[in-house]
Scaffold this motif. Structure first.
Motif, PDB file in Angstrom:
ATOM      1  N   HIS A   1      45.611  36.322  38.936  1.00 14.15           N
ATOM      2  CA  HIS A   1      44.507  36.083  39.870  1.00 14.15           C
ATOM      3  C   HIS A   1      43.614  35.008  39.266  1.00 14.15           C
ATOM      4  O   HIS A   1      42.866  35.287  38.332  1.00 14.15           O
ATOM      5  CB  HIS A   1      43.771  37.426  40.057  1.00 14.15           C
ATOM      6  CG  HIS A   1      42.565  37.354  40.914  1.00 14.15           C
ATOM      7  ND1 HIS A   1      41.637  38.384  40.971  1.00 14.15           N
ATOM      8  CD2 HIS A   1      42.108  36.396  41.767  1.00 14.15           C
ATOM      9  CE1 HIS A   1      40.680  38.054  41.808  1.00 14.15           C
ATOM     10  NE2 HIS A   1      40.928  36.849  42.296  1.00 14.15           N
TER      11      HIS A   1
ATOM     12  N   ASP B   1      41.129  44.283  45.586  1.00 16.35           N
ATOM     13  CA  ASP B   1      40.734  44.174  44.175  1.00 16.35           C
ATOM     14  C   ASP B   1      39.226  44.361  44.011  1.00 16.35           C
ATOM     15  O   ASP B   1      38.436  43.586  44.550  1.00 16.35           O
ATOM     16  CB  ASP B   1      41.148  42.767  43.698  1.00 16.35           C
ATOM     17  CG  ASP B   1      40.900  42.534  42.215  1.00 16.35           C
ATOM     18  OD1 ASP B   1      40.500  43.480  41.515  1.00 16.35           O
ATOM     19  OD2 ASP B   1      41.128  41.392  41.768  1.00 16.35           O
TER      20      ASP B   1
ATOM     21  N   HIS C   1      48.065  43.183  36.711  1.00 14.39           N
ATOM     22  CA  HIS C   1      47.106  42.227  37.282  1.00 14.39           C
ATOM     23  C   HIS C   1      46.365  41.518  36.153  1.00 14.39           C
ATOM     24  O   HIS C   1      45.787  42.155  35.276  1.00 14.39           O
ATOM     25  CB  HIS C   1      46.140  42.980  38.194  1.00 14.39           C
ATOM     26  CG  HIS C   1      45.217  42.111  38.973  1.00 14.39           C
ATOM     27  ND1 HIS C   1      45.599  41.458  40.131  1.00 14.39           N
ATOM     28  CD2 HIS C   1      43.924  41.772  38.775  1.00 14.39           C
ATOM     29  CE1 HIS C   1      44.578  40.771  40.611  1.00 14.39           C
ATOM     30  NE2 HIS C   1      43.537  40.937  39.800  1.00 14.39           N
TER      31      HIS C   1
ATOM     32  N   MET D   1      40.603  32.974  39.129  1.00  9.85           N
ATOM     33  CA  MET D   1      39.216  32.790  39.580  1.00  9.85           C
ATOM     34  C   MET D   1      38.692  31.549  38.873  1.00  9.85           C
ATOM     35  O   MET D   1      37.897  31.636  37.928  1.00  9.85           O
ATOM     36  CB  MET D   1      38.397  34.043  39.247  1.00  9.85           C
ATOM     37  CG  MET D   1      38.746  35.227  40.143  1.00  9.85           C
ATOM     38  SD  MET D   1      38.253  36.800  39.435  1.00  9.85           S
ATOM     39  CE  MET D   1      39.672  37.130  38.403  1.00  9.85           C
TER      40      MET D   1
ATOM     41  N   ASP E   1      43.468  38.835  35.260  1.00  8.11           N
ATOM     42  CA  ASP E   1      42.280  38.160  35.795  1.00  8.11           C
ATOM     43  C   ASP E   1      41.923  36.941  34.962  1.00  8.11           C
ATOM     44  O   ASP E   1      41.473  37.055  33.821  1.00  8.11           O
ATOM     45  CB  ASP E   1      41.097  39.135  35.824  1.00  8.11           C
ATOM     46  CG  ASP E   1      41.232  40.124  36.960  1.00  8.11           C
ATOM     47  OD1 ASP E   1      41.477  39.685  38.096  1.00  8.11           O
ATOM     48  OD2 ASP E   1      41.098  41.337  36.712  1.00  8.11           O
TER      49      ASP E   1
HETATM   50 ZN    ZN Z   1      41.474  40.430  39.980  1.00  6.26          ZN
END
Ligand code: ZN
Ligand code: DX5
Length: 235
Positions: free
Chosen positions: A72, A179, A39, A74, A41
């Protein structure tokens, strides 16, 4: 890669809690330790109050691991970044519903680039916001902390949200990923609520023995299932 539902839970360690000065070694420890996905971020300092990883790091990760890269995003205006992450070697690109005025278009774009498309919502965002795109995603990422930092506490009301999403899913094929604040103490409840993938940052990278940390999570999530080798399950 295929994103089929698997009979057992998938574990996706988040490199946010790893030692960035030794990133390749850190990734190797979780790959050898049986992680299913990695994963990643991505934070832009606008959508969330932190700044982390860009496509250049994803490209570097792609060279050192065979694990699926679960990116992911953001970030505000995800449309500015989707092609760069696709080209860098992301396998799954997840964008936030709150960050995009044209969610449907961007999810379609991710798929057109040959990647799996994920949509994520923050703890305060209701499920109804993504209702109309549930047929257009491969994955729904439910945030169980306010995004921006690792090591926060799991927000308990998320369990009910996961349950409701699993109900709404019906026979659709998307996977449910959770998450934030995930650890052996709550993995069983999160899994029972309907999660297919558990993201864990501090619960994995905060432990010296990564293999044991991943096995502990898997065992906690599925008390009756013996932790199997990740290679058999990986997709
Ligand atoms: Zn995340
Ligand atoms: C939070 C990130 C998470 C984070 C999880 O904004 O999206 O992926 O790394 O970290 P833990 O598992 O420590 O809560």
């Amino acid at each position: 890669m295929s994103l089929k539902k698997a009979p057992s839970v998938r574990i996706a360690p988040s490199i946010l809690s790893s030692d960035f000065a030794r990133l390749a070694e850190e990734v190797r420890t979780v790959e050898r330790g049986g992680a299913d996905w990695l994963h990643v971020d991505v934070m832009d300092g606008h959508f969330v109050p932190n700044l982390t990883i860009g496509p250049i790091v994803v490209e570097a990760l792609r060279r050192v691991t065979r694990l699926p890269l679960d990116c992911h995003l953001m970030v505000k205006r995800p449309e500015d970044w989707i092609p760069a992450f696709a080209e860098a070697g992301a396998d799954i690109i997840t964008i936030h519903a709150e960050a995009s005025a044209h969610l449907h278009r961007q999810l379609a774009w991710i798929r057109k680039l040959g990647k799996k498309a994920g949509v994520s919502i923050n703890p305060s965002t209701p499920l109804t916001v993504i209702e109309e795109v549930l047929d257009d995603v491969d994955l729904v990422l439910i945030m169980s902390v306010n995004p921006g930092f690792g090591g926060q506490s799991f927000i308990e009301s998320t369990l009910d949200k996961i349950r409701r999403l699993a109900e709404v899913r019906g026979d659709r094929a998307f996977l449910i990923e959770v998450d934030g604040g995930v650890g052996p103490q709550n993995a069983a409840a999160i899994r029972a609520a309907g999660a297919d993938i558990l993201v864990a940052g501090s619960a994995v990278f905060g432990q010296k023995n990564r293999k044991k940390a991943i096995e502990d999570l898997r065992r906690a999530a599925e008390p009756k299932t013996k932790a199997r080798s990740a290679r058999k399950r990986r997709s």
